[in-house]
Design a protein around this motif. Structure first.
Motif, PDB file in Angstrom:
ATOM      1  N   CYS A  49      85.833  92.178  48.538  1.00  0.00           N
ATOM      2  CA  CYS A  49      84.911  93.146  48.952  1.00  0.00           C
ATOM      3  C   CYS A  49      83.542  92.797  49.196  1.00  0.00           C
ATOM      4  O   CYS A  49      83.041  93.061  50.177  1.00  0.00           O
ATOM      5  N   ILE A  50      83.105  92.122  48.361  1.00  0.00           N
ATOM      6  CA  ILE A  50      81.708  91.447  48.475  1.00  0.00           C
ATOM      7  C   ILE A  50      81.361  90.671  49.509  1.00  0.00           C
ATOM      8  O   ILE A  50      80.393  90.685  50.117  1.00  0.00           O
ATOM      9  N   ARG A  51      82.471  89.648  49.792  1.00  0.00           N
ATOM     10  CA  ARG A  51      81.740  88.333  50.476  1.00  0.00           C
ATOM     11  C   ARG A  51      82.514  88.242  51.896  1.00  0.00           C
ATOM     12  O   ARG A  51      82.187  87.696  52.860  1.00  0.00           O
ATOM     13  N   GLU A  52      83.819  89.139  52.001  1.00  0.00           N
ATOM     14  CA  GLU A  52      84.354  89.218  53.212  1.00  0.00           C
ATOM     15  C   GLU A  52      84.436  90.260  54.005  1.00  0.00           C
ATOM     16  O   GLU A  52      85.077  90.502  55.035  1.00  0.00           O
ATOM     17  N   SER A  53      83.746  91.348  53.509  1.00  0.00           N
ATOM     18  CA  SER A  53      83.780  92.706  54.460  1.00  0.00           C
ATOM     19  C   SER A  53      83.013  92.455  55.782  1.00  0.00           C
ATOM     20  O   SER A  53      81.857  92.110  55.601  1.00  0.00           O
ATOM     21  N   PRO A  54      83.795  92.497  56.817  1.00  0.00           N
ATOM     22  CA  PRO A  54      82.927  92.286  58.032  1.00  0.00           C
ATOM     23  C   PRO A  54      81.835  93.362  58.435  1.00  0.00           C
ATOM     24  O   PRO A  54      80.739  93.086  59.239  1.00  0.00           O
ATOM     25  N   CYS A  55      81.935  94.473  57.919  1.00  0.00           N
ATOM     26  CA  CYS A  55      80.976  95.755  58.188  1.00  0.00           C
ATOM     27  C   CYS A  55      80.733  96.602  57.049  1.00  0.00           C
ATOM     28  O   CYS A  55      81.507  96.639  55.933  1.00  0.00           O
ATOM     29  N   ILE A  56      79.732  97.235  57.227  1.00  0.00           N
ATOM     30  CA  ILE A  56      79.445  98.247  56.141  1.00  0.00           C
ATOM     31  C   ILE A  56      80.564  99.112  55.714  1.00  0.00           C
ATOM     32  O   ILE A  56      81.022  99.273  54.773  1.00  0.00           O
ATOM     33  N   ASP A  57      81.143  99.819  56.747  1.00  0.00           N
ATOM     34  CA  ASP A  57      82.282 100.676  56.856  1.00  0.00           C
ATOM     35  C   ASP A  57      83.524 100.018  56.030  1.00  0.00           C
ATOM     36  O   ASP A  57      84.140 100.893  55.086  1.00  0.00           O
ATOM     37  N   ILE A  58      83.902  98.905  56.304  1.00  0.00           N
ATOM     38  CA  ILE A  58      84.927  98.389  55.438  1.00  0.00           C
ATOM     39  C   ILE A  58      84.382  97.931  54.060  1.00  0.00           C
ATOM     40  O   ILE A  58      85.242  98.022  53.153  1.00  0.00           O
ATOM     41  N   PHE A  59      83.236  97.459  53.906  1.00  0.00           N
ATOM     42  CA  PHE A  59      82.770  97.194  52.630  1.00  0.00           C
ATOM     43  C   PHE A  59      82.949  98.720  51.640  1.00  0.00           C
ATOM     44  O   PHE A  59      83.520  98.790  50.613  1.00  0.00           O
ATOM     45  N   GLU A  60      82.640  99.802  52.261  1.00  0.00           N
ATOM     46  CA  GLU A  60      82.554 101.187  51.683  1.00  0.00           C
ATOM     47  C   GLU A  60      84.013 101.208  51.397  1.00  0.00           C
ATOM     48  O   GLU A  60      84.231 102.015  50.016  1.00  0.00           O
TER      49      GLU A  60
END
Length: 126
Positions: A87-98
């Motif tokens: 989640c912290i290091r590999e989310s390619p964009c804000i939406d995916i992180f969220e």
């Protein structure tokens, strides 16, 4: 640019002196960003001396606190560590992180009341 200094203490006065001295030696050129730990004094002084500088928090310093602050799930469930890192290091964009963050909060419902983790979420832009 990279700067390093030895200080007697980590007070606002010491950081103010350091940053003003550094700024003078750099001919007034301010850094684009500064990466530090979560020290409140250094954060306050960066806002005063380097107005346009982006203050970033060091992920290494944050991650080294995971085993202590999240011990109730960190040591018990190996999938949690892997999912949190992804989640912290590999989310390619804000939406995916969220989306990933919401999944973690739901999957490991014990985390929803964790003040330290919620505090990190509030300052995630740093």
């Amino acid at each position: 640019m990279f700067g390093c200094a030895l200080l007697q203490d980590e007070s606002e006065n010491s950081f103010t002196w350091l940053f003003q001295t550094w700024l003078k030696e750099m001919g007034g050129k301010k850094p684009v960003s500064i990466i530090t730990d979560q020290d409140l004094a250094i954060g306050a002084v960066i806002k005063k001396v380097f107005l346009e500088t982006r203050h970033r928090l060091c992920l290494w310093h944050i991650r080294k606190e995971f085993p202590e602050k999240l011990a109730h799930v960190y040591h018990k469930r190996s999938t949690f560590k892997r999912e949190l890192k992804r989640c912290i290091r590999e989310s390619p964009c804000i939406d995916i992180f969220e989306e990933e963050w919401k999944h973690l909060m739901k999957e490991y419902n014990l985390l929803e009341g964790n003040e330290w983790l919620q505090g990190l979420y509030r300052i995630k832009e740093s």
